[in-house]
Design a protein around this motif. Structure first.
Motif, PDB file in Angstrom:
ATOM      1  N   ILE A 202      12.211   1.153   2.607  1.00 16.54           N
ATOM      2  CA  ILE A 202      13.007   1.570   3.766  1.00 16.54           C
ATOM      3  C   ILE A 202      12.073   1.913   4.921  1.00 16.54           C
ATOM      4  O   ILE A 202      12.310   1.532   6.068  1.00 16.54           O
ATOM      5  CB  ILE A 202      13.926   2.752   3.398  1.00 16.54           C
ATOM      6  CG1 ILE A 202      15.041   2.268   2.468  1.00 16.54           C
ATOM      7  CG2 ILE A 202      14.497   3.414   4.651  1.00 16.54           C
ATOM      8  CD1 ILE A 202      15.850   3.376   1.826  1.00 16.54           C
ATOM      9  N   THR A 203      10.993   2.633   4.625  1.00 18.37           N
ATOM     10  CA  THR A 203      10.018   3.001   5.652  1.00 18.37           C
ATOM     11  C   THR A 203       9.394   1.764   6.289  1.00 18.37           C
ATOM     12  O   THR A 203       9.231   1.696   7.508  1.00 18.37           O
ATOM     13  CB  THR A 203       8.918   3.903   5.051  1.00 18.37           C
ATOM     14  OG1 THR A 203       9.534   5.086   4.535  1.00 18.37           O
ATOM     15  CG2 THR A 203       7.871   4.271   6.089  1.00 18.37           C
ATOM     16  N   TYR A 204       9.048   0.773   5.473  1.00 20.31           N
ATOM     17  CA  TYR A 204       8.452  -0.465   5.969  1.00 20.31           C
ATOM     18  C   TYR A 204       9.495  -1.402   6.579  1.00 20.31           C
ATOM     19  O   TYR A 204       9.166  -2.500   6.998  1.00 20.31           O
ATOM     20  CB  TYR A 204       7.720  -1.203   4.845  1.00 20.31           C
ATOM     21  CG  TYR A 204       6.333  -0.666   4.535  1.00 20.31           C
ATOM     22  CD1 TYR A 204       5.320  -0.710   5.479  1.00 20.31           C
ATOM     23  CD2 TYR A 204       6.039  -0.142   3.279  1.00 20.31           C
ATOM     24  CE1 TYR A 204       4.054  -0.252   5.196  1.00 20.31           C
ATOM     25  CE2 TYR A 204       4.764   0.327   2.984  1.00 20.31           C
ATOM     26  CZ  TYR A 204       3.778   0.264   3.948  1.00 20.31           C
ATOM     27  OH  TYR A 204       2.523   0.724   3.651  1.00 20.31           O
TER      28      TYR A 204
ATOM     29  N   PRO B  20       0.824  -1.202   0.000  1.00 20.15           N
ATOM     30  CA  PRO B  20       0.000   0.000   0.000  1.00 20.15           C
ATOM     31  C   PRO B  20       0.867   1.263   0.000  1.00 20.15           C
ATOM     32  O   PRO B  20       2.012   1.236   0.462  1.00 20.15           O
ATOM     33  CB  PRO B  20      -0.805  -0.099   1.300  1.00 20.15           C
ATOM     34  CG  PRO B  20      -0.279  -1.257   2.058  1.00 20.15           C
ATOM     35  CD  PRO B  20       0.690  -1.994   1.194  1.00 20.15           C
ATOM     36  N   GLU B  21       0.305   2.335  -0.521  1.00 18.76           N
ATOM     37  CA  GLU B  21       1.032   3.606  -0.532  1.00 18.76           C
ATOM     38  C   GLU B  21       1.258   4.077   0.898  1.00 18.76           C
ATOM     39  O   GLU B  21       0.427   3.862   1.774  1.00 18.76           O
ATOM     40  CB  GLU B  21       0.258   4.663  -1.318  1.00 18.76           C
ATOM     41  CG  GLU B  21       0.227   4.397  -2.802  1.00 18.76           C
ATOM     42  CD  GLU B  21       1.610   4.330  -3.433  1.00 18.76           C
ATOM     43  OE1 GLU B  21       2.472   5.163  -3.106  1.00 18.76           O
ATOM     44  OE2 GLU B  21       1.827   3.436  -4.265  1.00 18.76           O
TER      45      GLU B  21
ATOM     46  N   TRP C 119      12.440   6.077 -11.536  1.00 13.38           N
ATOM     47  CA  TRP C 119      11.290   5.180 -11.457  1.00 13.38           C
ATOM     48  C   TRP C 119      11.320   4.271 -10.226  1.00 13.38           C
ATOM     49  O   TRP C 119      10.315   3.668  -9.860  1.00 13.38           O
ATOM     50  CB  TRP C 119      11.154   4.336 -12.726  1.00 13.38           C
ATOM     51  CG  TRP C 119      12.425   3.681 -13.186  1.00 13.38           C
ATOM     52  CD1 TRP C 119      13.297   4.172 -14.112  1.00 13.38           C
ATOM     53  CD2 TRP C 119      12.966   2.439 -12.740  1.00 13.38           C
ATOM     54  NE1 TRP C 119      14.352   3.306 -14.272  1.00 13.38           N
ATOM     55  CE2 TRP C 119      14.174   2.227 -13.445  1.00 13.38           C
ATOM     56  CE3 TRP C 119      12.550   1.481 -11.824  1.00 13.38           C
ATOM     57  CZ2 TRP C 119      14.958   1.099 -13.244  1.00 13.38           C
ATOM     58  CZ3 TRP C 119      13.348   0.352 -11.629  1.00 13.38           C
ATOM     59  CH2 TRP C 119      14.525   0.175 -12.336  1.00 13.38           C
ATOM     60  N   ALA C 120      12.466   4.175  -9.561  1.00 14.38           N
ATOM     61  CA  ALA C 120      12.590   3.300  -8.397  1.00 14.38           C
ATOM     62  C   ALA C 120      12.649   4.069  -7.079  1.00 14.38           C
ATOM     63  O   ALA C 120      12.508   3.479  -6.010  1.00 14.38           O
ATOM     64  CB  ALA C 120      13.835   2.427  -8.529  1.00 14.38           C
ATOM     65  N   TYR C 121      12.833   5.376  -7.149  1.00 14.26           N
ATOM     66  CA  TYR C 121      13.096   6.175  -5.949  1.00 14.26           C
ATOM     67  C   TYR C 121      11.992   6.034  -4.899  1.00 14.26           C
ATOM     68  O   TYR C 121      12.266   5.754  -3.727  1.00 14.26           O
ATOM     69  CB  TYR C 121      13.300   7.644  -6.325  1.00 14.26           C
ATOM     70  CG  TYR C 121      13.877   8.461  -5.207  1.00 14.26           C
ATOM     71  CD1 TYR C 121      15.247   8.575  -5.047  1.00 14.26           C
ATOM     72  CD2 TYR C 121      13.053   9.095  -4.282  1.00 14.26           C
ATOM     73  CE1 TYR C 121      15.800   9.305  -4.010  1.00 14.26           C
ATOM     74  CE2 TYR C 121      13.582   9.821  -3.240  1.00 14.26           C
ATOM     75  CZ  TYR C 121      14.953   9.928  -3.107  1.00 14.26           C
ATOM     76  OH  TYR C 121      15.493  10.645  -2.072  1.00 14.26           O
TER      77      TYR C 121
ATOM     78  N   VAL D 130       6.862   8.655   4.371  1.00 14.12           N
ATOM     79  CA  VAL D 130       8.037   7.836   4.100  1.00 14.12           C
ATOM     80  C   VAL D 130       9.285   8.482   4.677  1.00 14.12           C
ATOM     81  O   VAL D 130       9.357   9.703   4.836  1.00 14.12           O
ATOM     82  CB  VAL D 130       8.221   7.582   2.581  1.00 14.12           C
ATOM     83  CG1 VAL D 130       7.090   6.747   2.028  1.00 14.12           C
ATOM     84  CG2 VAL D 130       8.362   8.878   1.826  1.00 14.12           C
ATOM     85  N   LEU D 131      10.244   7.649   4.981  1.00 17.82           N
ATOM     86  CA  LEU D 131      11.525   8.136   5.472  1.00 17.82           C
ATOM     87  C   LEU D 131      12.341   8.685   4.314  1.00 17.82           C
ATOM     88  O   LEU D 131      12.299   8.159   3.207  1.00 17.82           O
ATOM     89  CB  LEU D 131      12.302   7.007   6.152  1.00 17.82           C
ATOM     90  CG  LEU D 131      11.661   6.408   7.398  1.00 17.82           C
ATOM     91  CD1 LEU D 131      12.453   5.198   7.864  1.00 17.82           C
ATOM     92  CD2 LEU D 131      11.584   7.451   8.504  1.00 17.82           C
TER      93      LEU D 131
END
Length: 85
Positions: free
Chosen positions: A51-53, A23-24, A42-44, A28-29
């Motif tokens: 990283i956040t999860y 999920p969005e 496209w991957a950022y 985010v960190l």
């Protein structure tokens, strides 16, 4: 535009595939890595999300190495962290 099933998978590609299944996340960190400029546009956002999860981690030298091929150990760690989190 081609599938290339026998080609190696980069960390950026793997992170994007996994990131699209989650999920969005609005909070985010911020990525703090020495090779932040090597992350494809496209991957950022997918790196931020994983990283956040707490699904992926950088290396000891504070890099993410997005263009490096994923090892079997890294793939196993990503799957384990997805299940755990």
């Amino acid at each position: 535009g081609k599938f290339k099933p026998n080609e190696p998978l980069t960390r950026a590609q793997a992170v994007t595939i996994i990131g699209r299944t989650l999920p969005e996340e609005e909070d985010v960190l911020e990525i703090e890595a020495n090779d932040i400029n090597d992350i494809p546009d496209w991957a950022y956002s997918h790196f931020e999300k994983l990283i956040t999860y707490d699904i992926i981690h950088g290396y000891e030298d504070n890099t993410l190495r997005p263009n490096k091929n994923v090892t079997r150990a890294e793939a196993a760690a990503i799957i384990y962290n997805m299940i755990k989190n």
